[in-house]
Design a protein around this motif. Structure first.
Motif, PDB file in Angstrom:
ATOM      1  N   LEU A 168      10.354  20.048   7.877  1.00 45.10           N
ATOM      2  CA  LEU A 168      10.334  19.142   9.060  1.00 45.10           C
ATOM      3  C   LEU A 168      11.452  19.288  10.185  1.00 45.10           C
ATOM      4  O   LEU A 168      11.259  18.905  11.235  1.00 45.10           O
ATOM      5  CB  LEU A 168      10.459  17.616   8.421  1.00 45.10           C
ATOM      6  N   SER A 169      12.441  19.928   9.625  1.00 46.51           N
ATOM      7  CA  SER A 169      13.598  20.066  10.722  1.00 46.51           C
ATOM      8  C   SER A 169      13.134  20.876  12.180  1.00 46.51           C
ATOM      9  O   SER A 169      13.123  20.141  13.152  1.00 46.51           O
ATOM     10  CB  SER A 169      14.638  20.786  10.223  1.00 46.51           C
ATOM     11  N   PRO A 170      12.538  21.870  11.799  1.00 48.42           N
ATOM     12  CA  PRO A 170      12.012  22.460  13.267  1.00 48.42           C
ATOM     13  C   PRO A 170      10.856  21.795  13.849  1.00 48.42           C
ATOM     14  O   PRO A 170      10.681  21.671  15.230  1.00 48.42           O
ATOM     15  CB  PRO A 170      11.743  23.904  12.943  1.00 48.42           C
ATOM     16  N   ILE A 171      10.055  21.103  13.072  1.00 47.03           N
ATOM     17  CA  ILE A 171       8.931  20.253  13.618  1.00 47.03           C
ATOM     18  C   ILE A 171       9.244  19.108  14.319  1.00 47.03           C
ATOM     19  O   ILE A 171       8.886  18.707  15.430  1.00 47.03           O
ATOM     20  CB  ILE A 171       7.775  19.842  12.695  1.00 47.03           C
ATOM     21  N   LEU A 172      10.451  18.355  13.883  1.00 52.24           N
ATOM     22  CA  LEU A 172      10.797  17.180  14.464  1.00 52.24           C
ATOM     23  C   LEU A 172      12.024  17.679  15.703  1.00 52.24           C
ATOM     24  O   LEU A 172      11.839  16.698  16.649  1.00 52.24           O
ATOM     25  CB  LEU A 172      11.723  16.191  13.429  1.00 52.24           C
ATOM     26  N   LEU A 173      12.592  18.618  15.302  1.00 56.21           N
ATOM     27  CA  LEU A 173      13.682  18.967  16.648  1.00 56.21           C
ATOM     28  C   LEU A 173      13.150  19.806  17.724  1.00 56.21           C
ATOM     29  O   LEU A 173      13.843  20.100  18.769  1.00 56.21           O
ATOM     30  CB  LEU A 173      14.768  19.591  15.878  1.00 56.21           C
TER      31      LEU A 173
ATOM     32  N   ALA B  22      19.077  21.922  10.999  1.00 58.82           N
ATOM     33  CA  ALA B  22      19.344  22.140  12.440  1.00 58.82           C
ATOM     34  C   ALA B  22      20.451  22.772  12.693  1.00 58.82           C
ATOM     35  O   ALA B  22      20.472  23.709  13.598  1.00 58.82           O
ATOM     36  CB  ALA B  22      19.769  20.485  12.972  1.00 58.82           C
ATOM     37  N   VAL B  23      21.278  22.648  11.874  1.00 55.96           N
ATOM     38  CA  VAL B  23      22.524  23.691  12.035  1.00 55.96           C
ATOM     39  C   VAL B  23      22.065  25.272  11.634  1.00 55.96           C
ATOM     40  O   VAL B  23      22.668  26.013  12.367  1.00 55.96           O
ATOM     41  CB  VAL B  23      23.785  23.247  11.145  1.00 55.96           C
ATOM     42  N   VAL B  24      21.440  25.394  10.779  1.00 50.24           N
ATOM     43  CA  VAL B  24      21.064  26.637  10.171  1.00 50.24           C
ATOM     44  C   VAL B  24      19.984  27.278  11.159  1.00 50.24           C
ATOM     45  O   VAL B  24      20.287  28.480  11.456  1.00 50.24           O
ATOM     46  CB  VAL B  24      20.302  26.597   8.832  1.00 50.24           C
TER      47      VAL B  24
ATOM     48  N   TYR C 274      22.430  16.306  19.258  1.00 48.08           N
ATOM     49  CA  TYR C 274      22.659  14.895  19.157  1.00 48.08           C
ATOM     50  C   TYR C 274      21.450  14.247  18.355  1.00 48.08           C
ATOM     51  O   TYR C 274      21.783  13.297  17.583  1.00 48.08           O
ATOM     52  CB  TYR C 274      22.581  14.623  20.594  1.00 48.08           C
ATOM     53  N   ALA C 275      20.388  14.592  18.415  1.00 47.80           N
ATOM     54  CA  ALA C 275      19.205  14.097  17.708  1.00 47.80           C
ATOM     55  C   ALA C 275      19.318  14.140  16.113  1.00 47.80           C
ATOM     56  O   ALA C 275      19.239  13.445  15.221  1.00 47.80           O
ATOM     57  CB  ALA C 275      17.842  14.923  17.961  1.00 47.80           C
ATOM     58  N   ALA C 276      20.023  15.404  15.845  1.00 50.21           N
ATOM     59  CA  ALA C 276      20.192  15.775  14.203  1.00 50.21           C
ATOM     60  C   ALA C 276      21.468  14.713  13.892  1.00 50.21           C
ATOM     61  O   ALA C 276      21.345  14.407  12.564  1.00 50.21           O
ATOM     62  CB  ALA C 276      20.686  17.296  14.105  1.00 50.21           C
ATOM     63  N   ALA C 277      22.271  14.586  14.748  1.00 48.73           N
ATOM     64  CA  ALA C 277      23.596  13.794  14.372  1.00 48.73           C
ATOM     65  C   ALA C 277      22.874  12.229  14.132  1.00 48.73           C
ATOM     66  O   ALA C 277      23.160  11.803  13.445  1.00 48.73           O
ATOM     67  CB  ALA C 277      24.294  13.892  15.498  1.00 48.73           C
ATOM     68  N   THR C 278      22.019  11.858  15.024  1.00 48.46           N
ATOM     69  CA  THR C 278      21.374  10.591  14.930  1.00 48.46           C
ATOM     70  C   THR C 278      20.510  10.395  13.612  1.00 48.46           C
ATOM     71  O   THR C 278      20.759   9.404  12.816  1.00 48.46           O
ATOM     72  CB  THR C 278      20.513  10.211  16.254  1.00 48.46           C
TER      73      THR C 278
ATOM     74  N   LEU D 128      15.990  13.801   4.824  1.00 55.82           N
ATOM     75  CA  LEU D 128      16.778  13.295   6.182  1.00 55.82           C
ATOM     76  C   LEU D 128      17.848  14.381   6.027  1.00 55.82           C
ATOM     77  O   LEU D 128      18.226  14.680   7.267  1.00 55.82           O
ATOM     78  CB  LEU D 128      16.995  12.099   6.385  1.00 55.82           C
ATOM     79  N   ALA D 129      18.664  14.341   4.961  1.00 54.31           N
ATOM     80  CA  ALA D 129      19.795  15.287   5.233  1.00 54.31           C
ATOM     81  C   ALA D 129      19.481  16.513   5.352  1.00 54.31           C
ATOM     82  O   ALA D 129      20.252  17.212   6.101  1.00 54.31           O
ATOM     83  CB  ALA D 129      20.661  15.127   3.737  1.00 54.31           C
ATOM     84  N   SER D 130      18.426  16.998   4.917  1.00 59.03           N
ATOM     85  CA  SER D 130      18.223  18.553   4.846  1.00 59.03           C
ATOM     86  C   SER D 130      17.433  18.637   6.404  1.00 59.03           C
ATOM     87  O   SER D 130      17.942  19.730   7.051  1.00 59.03           O
ATOM     88  CB  SER D 130      16.913  18.860   4.137  1.00 59.03           C
ATOM     89  N   VAL D 131      16.928  17.778   7.099  1.00 60.14           N
ATOM     90  CA  VAL D 131      16.558  17.846   8.447  1.00 60.14           C
ATOM     91  C   VAL D 131      17.795  18.165   9.223  1.00 60.14           C
ATOM     92  O   VAL D 131      17.945  18.965  10.219  1.00 60.14           O
ATOM     93  CB  VAL D 131      16.004  16.522   9.064  1.00 60.14           C
ATOM     94  N   ALA D 132      19.044  17.281   8.885  1.00 64.23           N
ATOM     95  CA  ALA D 132      20.060  17.376   9.935  1.00 64.23           C
ATOM     96  C   ALA D 132      20.977  18.826   9.423  1.00 64.23           C
ATOM     97  O   ALA D 132      21.256  19.585  10.230  1.00 64.23           O
ATOM     98  CB  ALA D 132      21.288  16.324   9.488  1.00 64.23           C
TER      99      ALA D 132
END
Length: 168
Positions: free
Chosen positions: A132-137, A9-11, A151-155, A2-6
């Motif tokens: 998963l980051s781009p798949i989820l976001l 998102a920045v990258v 905001y989703a990544a912050a959540t 989950l930390a990598s997902v967030a």
């Protein structure tokens, strides 16, 4: 994961956002991403271990996740390069607290004969988060716009930190 997902998102999405809002090109985007790395490297080298000793692993990771969440929520609100760089550094500090503390905890919990396997699995789970980051976001991007991705990544980051503290 989950930390990598967030973090990813920045990258992935910050360069798109910076191009859209301030017309940033490759050089400015590279500087912003490098600023994130500088923040992560500095706290990883000089502060993460001290913070873990002071607060404990779970609270340190939660603090790092909280800092990541805070900075993710500010991305859509700032349009000055100096503030964007500061936010990138602070985001990196958050991630730089989370990652080494997490790996240190994994190493301490694993039996000596399984330590390398456990750390390798941790790395794999981190790569899963990148995947998963781009798949989820991307659905957030499609339905809510670029700002809502942050905001989703912050959540995600905030919930990760809260789960760690609640799980204690």
């Amino acid at each position: 994961s989950l930390a990598s997902v967030a973090m990813y998102a920045v990258v992935i999405y910050a360069p798109l956002y910076l191009k859209q809002t301030i017309g940033a090109g490759a050089v400015v985007n590279g500087i912003v991403l490098a600023s994130r790395a500088i923040g992560a490297a500095a706290i990883s080298a000089f502060g993460a271990k001290w913070l873990e000793k002071k607060l404990g692993a779970a609270k340190s990771i939660a603090l790092g996740c909280g800092l990541m969440a805070l900075t993710l929520t500010t991305i859509p609100l700032i349009h000055q390069l100096s503030l964007i760089l500061l936010t990138a550094i602070l985001f990196g500090v958050g991630f730089g607290i989370v990652l080494p503390t997490l790996y240190g905890t994994l190493a301490n919990l694993a039996p000596a004969e399984l330590r390398s396997s456990v750390l390798a699995m941790g790395t794999g789970v981190g790569f899963l988060g990148q995947f998963l980051s781009p798949i989820l976001l991307s659905p957030v991007l499609a339905y809510g716009g670029l700002e809502n991705v942050f905001y989703a990544a912050a959540t995600v980051s905030l919930l990760t930190g809260m789960l760690l503290v609640a799980n204690r």
